[in-house]
Design a protein around this motif. Structure first.
Motif, short mmCIF file in Angstrom:
data_model
loop_
_atom_site.label_atom_id
_atom_site.label_comp_id
_atom_site.label_asym_id
_atom_site.label_seq_id
_atom_site.Cartn_x
_atom_site.Cartn_y
_atom_site.Cartn_z
N THR A 180 32.52 -15.14 8.45
CA THR A 180 33.61 -15.26 7.75
C THR A 180 34.94 -15.42 8.54
N PRO A 181 35.92 -15.97 8.21
CA PRO A 181 37.15 -15.88 9.11
C PRO A 181 37.83 -14.43 9.63
N ALA A 182 37.32 -13.69 8.80
CA ALA A 182 37.64 -12.11 9.30
C ALA A 182 36.65 -11.49 9.98
N ALA A 183 35.65 -11.99 10.68
CA ALA A 183 34.75 -11.45 11.33
C ALA A 183 35.36 -10.80 12.54
N TYR A 184 34.69 -9.82 13.14
CA TYR A 184 34.91 -9.27 14.32
C TYR A 184 34.89 -10.09 15.47
N ARG A 185 35.80 -10.15 16.35
CA ARG A 185 35.58 -11.09 17.58
C ARG A 185 36.36 -10.19 18.88
N PRO A 186 35.78 -9.92 19.71
CA PRO A 186 36.11 -9.07 20.63
C PRO A 186 36.95 -10.00 21.79
N SER A 187 37.80 -9.49 22.34
CA SER A 187 38.65 -10.12 23.64
C SER A 187 37.52 -10.67 24.44
N GLY A 188 37.67 -11.74 24.77
CA GLY A 188 36.90 -12.66 25.67
C GLY A 188 35.96 -13.42 25.04
N SER A 189 35.64 -13.38 23.59
CA SER A 189 34.98 -14.33 22.91
C SER A 189 35.60 -15.61 22.88
N THR A 190 34.80 -16.73 22.83
CA THR A 190 35.37 -18.09 22.71
C THR A 190 35.96 -18.26 21.50
N LEU A 191 35.64 -17.43 20.43
CA LEU A 191 36.28 -17.70 19.22
C LEU A 191 37.42 -16.95 18.59
N ALA A 192 37.69 -15.92 19.89
CA ALA A 192 38.96 -15.04 19.60
C ALA A 192 40.01 -15.78 19.86
N SER A 193 41.31 -15.60 19.35
CA SER A 193 42.38 -16.04 19.38
C SER A 193 43.03 -15.71 20.71
N GLY A 194 43.90 -16.35 21.41
CA GLY A 194 44.31 -16.30 22.48
C GLY A 194 43.60 -16.80 23.69
N ARG A 195 43.96 -16.57 24.81
CA ARG A 195 42.84 -16.94 26.06
C ARG A 195 42.10 -15.83 26.51
N ARG A 196 41.09 -16.29 27.11
CA ARG A 196 40.23 -15.33 27.66
C ARG A 196 40.87 -14.61 29.00
N PRO A 197 40.53 -13.26 29.19
CA PRO A 197 40.98 -12.75 30.47
C PRO A 197 40.55 -13.42 31.62
N ALA A 198 41.38 -13.46 32.57
CA ALA A 198 40.75 -13.69 34.18
C ALA A 198 39.74 -12.86 34.46
N ALA A 199 38.81 -13.46 35.34
CA ALA A 199 37.42 -12.73 36.02
C ALA A 199 38.42 -11.60 37.02
N THR A 200 37.97 -10.55 37.13
CA THR A 200 38.51 -9.48 37.98
C THR A 200 38.37 -9.54 39.35
N GLY A 201 37.37 -10.45 39.87
CA GLY A 201 37.14 -10.64 41.22
C GLY A 201 35.61 -9.74 41.61
N ASP A 202 34.97 -8.97 40.71
CA ASP A 202 33.71 -8.38 41.00
C ASP A 202 32.56 -9.21 40.87
#
Length: 136
Positions: A106-128
């Protein structure tokens, strides 16, 4: 007329006509949960000879979604406990959270940060992270 056809042909919207007839003829109301779902068992706690135990079922208030059954009633429905929550003084522990339905799909499903379905941009890779390349 619309409600008659919905009861006749849809199983996901409350109860079908067959379930309503079965419940009226053989069912005994045991209780209702906080979401309005009603729980039934065979009238007189009669043992079904085919199954070897009494039949228990739920009629959902609205869409039939199994994750809408609270833990207290789930144990009774699946014969894990013998007493329904209405027949005992069930008190949840202080660490138990209130029941919420499964929102997957559903639209109310949990989407963690970094998910392609989450709102906003994915965080940049940290270099490791170093990608694998063939031959290296």
């Amino acid at each position: 007329m619309k409600l008659f056809f919905l009861k006749l042909f849809t199983w996901w919207n409350g109860q079908t006509f067959g379930t309503q007839l079965w419940t009226w003829r053989f069912g005994e109301l045991v209780g209702e949960d906080e979401q309005g779902n009603r729980y039934f068992r065979t009238r007189g706690r009669k043992i079904d000879p085919t199954l070897g135990f009494e039949r228990r079922w739920v009629i959902y208030n609205g869409v039939a979604e199994a994750s809408r059954v609270p833990p207290s009633w789930h144990g009774w429905l699946h014969h894990t406990v013998d007493l329904a929550p209405t027949e005992e003084t069930y008190k949840p522990h202080e660490w138990e959270k209130p029941h919420i339905a499964n929102m997957t799909g559903t639209p109310a499903a949990y989407r963690p940060s970094g998910s392609t379905l989450a709102s906003g941009r994915r965080p940049a890779a940290t270099g490791d992270y170093q990608p694998w390349t063939p031959g290296s």
